[in-house]
Design a protein around this motif. Structure first.
Motif, mmCIF file in Angstrom:
data_model
loop_
_atom_site.group_PDB
_atom_site.id
_atom_site.type_symbol
_atom_site.label_atom_id
_atom_site.label_comp_id
_atom_site.label_asym_id
_atom_site.label_seq_id
_atom_site.Cartn_x
_atom_site.Cartn_y
_atom_site.Cartn_z
ATOM 1 N N VAL A 99 -55.705 8.050 -18.271
ATOM 2 C CA VAL A 99 -55.396 8.362 -19.665
ATOM 3 C C VAL A 99 -54.659 7.203 -20.321
ATOM 4 C CG1 VAL A 99 -54.023 9.861 -21.152
ATOM 5 C CG2 VAL A 99 -55.412 10.852 -19.340
ATOM 6 N N ARG A 100 -53.692 6.620 -19.630
ATOM 7 C CA ARG A 100 -52.897 5.541 -20.220
ATOM 8 C C ARG A 100 -53.720 4.270 -20.389
ATOM 9 N NH1 ARG A 100 -48.015 7.479 -16.239
ATOM 10 N NH2 ARG A 100 -47.396 9.269 -17.531
ATOM 11 N N VAL A 101 -54.609 3.990 -19.445
ATOM 12 C CA VAL A 101 -55.490 2.825 -19.588
ATOM 13 C C VAL A 101 -56.409 3.008 -20.791
ATOM 14 C CG1 VAL A 101 -57.401 1.567 -18.531
ATOM 15 C CG2 VAL A 101 -55.404 2.165 -17.164
ATOM 16 N N ALA A 102 -57.002 4.199 -20.906
ATOM 17 C CA ALA A 102 -57.907 4.459 -22.027
ATOM 18 C C ALA A 102 -57.173 4.402 -23.363
ATOM 19 C CB ALA A 102 -58.579 5.823 -21.842
ATOM 20 N N MET A 103 -55.977 4.970 -23.419
ATOM 21 C CA MET A 103 -55.214 4.953 -24.670
ATOM 22 C C MET A 103 -54.814 3.531 -25.047
ATOM 23 S SD MET A 103 -52.887 8.380 -24.095
ATOM 24 C CE MET A 103 -51.843 8.092 -25.505
ATOM 25 N N ALA A 104 -54.480 2.708 -24.066
ATOM 26 C CA ALA A 104 -54.114 1.318 -24.353
ATOM 27 C C ALA A 104 -55.292 0.577 -24.981
ATOM 28 C CB ALA A 104 -53.656 0.617 -23.080
ATOM 29 N N GLN A 105 -56.493 0.821 -24.462
ATOM 30 C CA GLN A 105 -57.670 0.161 -25.041
ATOM 31 C C GLN A 105 -58.002 0.721 -26.420
ATOM 32 O OE1 GLN A 105 -61.058 1.594 -25.402
ATOM 33 N NE2 GLN A 105 -61.729 -0.328 -26.336
ATOM 34 N N LEU A 106 -57.852 2.018 -26.589
ATOM 35 C CA LEU A 106 -58.213 2.654 -27.848
ATOM 36 C C LEU A 106 -57.292 2.246 -28.990
ATOM 37 C CD1 LEU A 106 -59.002 6.254 -26.521
ATOM 38 C CD2 LEU A 106 -60.656 4.583 -27.373
ATOM 39 N N TYR A 107 -56.012 1.984 -28.683
ATOM 40 C CA TYR A 107 -55.038 1.688 -29.730
ATOM 41 C C TYR A 107 -54.624 0.223 -29.769
ATOM 42 C CZ TYR A 107 -54.630 6.769 -29.779
ATOM 43 O OH TYR A 107 -54.904 8.106 -29.869
ATOM 44 N N LEU A 108 -55.303 -0.622 -28.996
ATOM 45 C CA LEU A 108 -54.905 -2.024 -28.913
ATOM 46 C C LEU A 108 -54.958 -2.722 -30.264
ATOM 47 C CD1 LEU A 108 -54.084 -4.411 -27.118
ATOM 48 C CD2 LEU A 108 -56.512 -4.831 -26.683
ATOM 49 N N LEU A 109 -55.968 -2.436 -31.058
ATOM 50 C CA LEU A 109 -56.109 -3.126 -32.341
ATOM 51 C C LEU A 109 -54.957 -2.807 -33.289
ATOM 52 C CD1 LEU A 109 -58.063 -4.996 -33.922
ATOM 53 C CD2 LEU A 109 -58.963 -2.924 -34.984
ATOM 54 N N PHE A 110 -54.386 -1.611 -33.169
ATOM 55 C CA PHE A 110 -53.265 -1.253 -34.030
ATOM 56 C C PHE A 110 -52.029 -2.099 -33.722
ATOM 57 C CE2 PHE A 110 -55.948 2.517 -33.999
ATOM 58 C CZ PHE A 110 -56.002 2.822 -35.354
ATOM 59 N N MET A 111 -51.980 -2.691 -32.546
ATOM 60 C CA MET A 111 -50.900 -3.611 -32.204
ATOM 61 C C MET A 111 -51.273 -5.043 -32.586
ATOM 62 S SD MET A 111 -47.834 -3.948 -30.915
ATOM 63 C CE MET A 111 -47.504 -2.483 -29.932
ATOM 64 N N ILE A 112 -52.521 -5.421 -32.375
ATOM 65 C CA ILE A 112 -52.936 -6.799 -32.635
ATOM 66 C C ILE A 112 -52.844 -7.123 -34.124
ATOM 67 C CG2 ILE A 112 -54.886 -8.395 -32.589
ATOM 68 C CD1 ILE A 112 -55.815 -7.080 -30.023
ATOM 69 N N SER A 113 -53.311 -6.228 -34.972
ATOM 70 C CA SER A 113 -53.440 -6.532 -36.403
ATOM 71 C C SER A 113 -52.118 -6.911 -37.058
ATOM 72 C CB SER A 113 -54.078 -5.346 -37.130
ATOM 73 O OG SER A 113 -55.369 -5.105 -36.638
ATOM 74 N N PRO A 114 -51.060 -6.096 -36.978
ATOM 75 C CA PRO A 114 -49.809 -6.493 -37.651
ATOM 76 C C PRO A 114 -49.162 -7.734 -37.036
ATOM 77 C CG PRO A 114 -49.491 -4.481 -36.391
ATOM 78 C CD PRO A 114 -50.946 -4.748 -36.391
ATOM 79 N N ILE A 115 -49.284 -7.908 -35.719
ATOM 80 C CA ILE A 115 -48.721 -9.111 -35.096
ATOM 81 C C ILE A 115 -49.493 -10.346 -35.553
ATOM 82 C CG2 ILE A 115 -48.238 -10.287 -32.919
ATOM 83 C CD1 ILE A 115 -47.877 -7.619 -31.596
ATOM 84 N N PHE A 116 -50.799 -10.212 -35.662
ATOM 85 C CA PHE A 116 -51.628 -11.324 -36.127
ATOM 86 C C PHE A 116 -51.216 -11.768 -37.526
ATOM 87 C CE2 PHE A 116 -55.415 -12.283 -38.751
ATOM 88 C CZ PHE A 116 -55.712 -13.539 -38.250
ATOM 89 N N PHE A 117 -51.011 -10.821 -38.416
ATOM 90 C CA PHE A 117 -50.651 -11.184 -39.790
ATOM 91 C C PHE A 117 -49.218 -11.732 -39.855
ATOM 92 C CE2 PHE A 117 -54.128 -8.124 -40.684
ATOM 93 C CZ PHE A 117 -54.943 -8.983 -41.388
#
Length: 301
Positions: free
Chosen positions: A174-192
């Motif tokens: 469950v934690r592996v799947a959730m990390a992949q599913l929500y990864l973009l929500f972490m990448i986007s604000p850090i990227f900007f």
């Protein structure tokens, strides 16, 4: 002999009317999002809170005040362990997405040479999210199942002698799947956040003798902190309320408060579901407040 006169000041009533018009315009502009929040956020939360104090019945509930719903949940060992597991899964997912997402955002924002290439790669990273959330969650089943791709590869390479059961239908899965599913929500604000850093700042720090670790710890992380906090809030809140991933990937071996709420609703125990939802919202808000405090955002909270 020539004479001149000072320009006349604008009449006070005219200035007052313009100021009033500007204030009314701002009030109208702000009223739309406030109305949206009121109708679709505050009112539903208030309804859920009120229902949580109703007396449950076999067919629903009756409107009589009681604290038994909260008393039952807070003194229940299974519900408390479910709440702890939900918070732990959300924290682990947030940390894992940060550790993975920060380097992706760093590469896109500061290593890729030009703006066009940055956004092209960002769109490529976004591509998996063009599909449905449930499709991406279900895709982990043939990947991590007992006879899935990962177990088959490990058996073929001789790394393991028997399939690994914990890869699916477990808290780990469950934690592996959730990390992949929500990864973009972490990448986007850090990227900007990292995109606002001038490369000359990093070059100057390197020229002055700063090591890579010092640049990371004293420049990159402080400047990226707003994006990190925003991404952490997104991932934490979404992970706390997730129940679809827990049901699909957990397979009954993993639990969450969201899944418990769904079970309460299935059996028409609406007051218990509302009480569990209220507790979940309270714990989530506390977690968000702590994240904002750490990120020095909202000092007047």
């Amino acid at each position: 002999m020539s004479s001149y006169s000072l320009p006349e000041a604008a009449p006070v009533p005219a200035l007052g009317r313009r100021r009033l018009t500007a204030n009314l315009s701002w009030a109208l502009l702000l009223s739309l999002p406030l109305l949206w929040l009121l109708v679709f956020l505050f009112v539903p939360v208030l309804v859920v809170l009120v229902v949580s104090f109703f007396q449950p019945t076999l067919s629903g509930f009756e409107q009589s005040f009681t604290l038994d719903n909260y008393r039952l949940l807070l003194t229940s060992g299974p519900f408390f362990s479910t709440l702890v597991n939900t918070v732990l899964s959300a924290l682990i997912t947030t940390v894992v997405t940060f550790l993975a997402g920060f380097w992706v955002a760093y590469y896109l924002a500061l290593v890729v040479p030009n703006l066009r290439s940055r956004f092209a790669l960002f769109i490529i990273a976004l591509a998996p999210f063009f599909t449905s959330f449930l499709i991406r969650a279900v895709a982990w089943i043939p990947m991590m199942g007992r006879e899935g791709v990962l177990n088959s590869a490990l058996l073929s390479l001789g790394i393991i002698s028997a399939p690994l059961d914990f890869l699916l239908f477990s808290n780990f899965a469950v934690r592996v799947a959730m990390a992949q599913l929500y990864l973009l929500f972490m990448i986007s604000p850090i990227f900007f956040s990292l995109s606002t850093i001038e490369p000359a700042v990093l070059e100057a720090a390197s020229d002055m003798g700063a090591r890579w670790w010092n640049i990371l710890w004293e420049i990159l992380l402080p400047l990226a902190r707003p994006g990190i906090v925003i991404g952490a809030v997104f991932v934490f809140v979404l992970s706390m309320g997730d129940f679809a991933t827990v049901r699909l990937i957990g397979g009954g071996a993993s639990t969450s408060v969201g899944l418990s709420i769904q079970n309460f609703v299935t059996y028409m125990q609406f007051p218990q579901a509302a009480a569990a939802a209220s507790i979940l919202v309270l714990v989530t808000v506390l977690g968000v407040v702590l994240l904002l405090r750490w990120g020095a955002i909202g000092e007047d909270l």
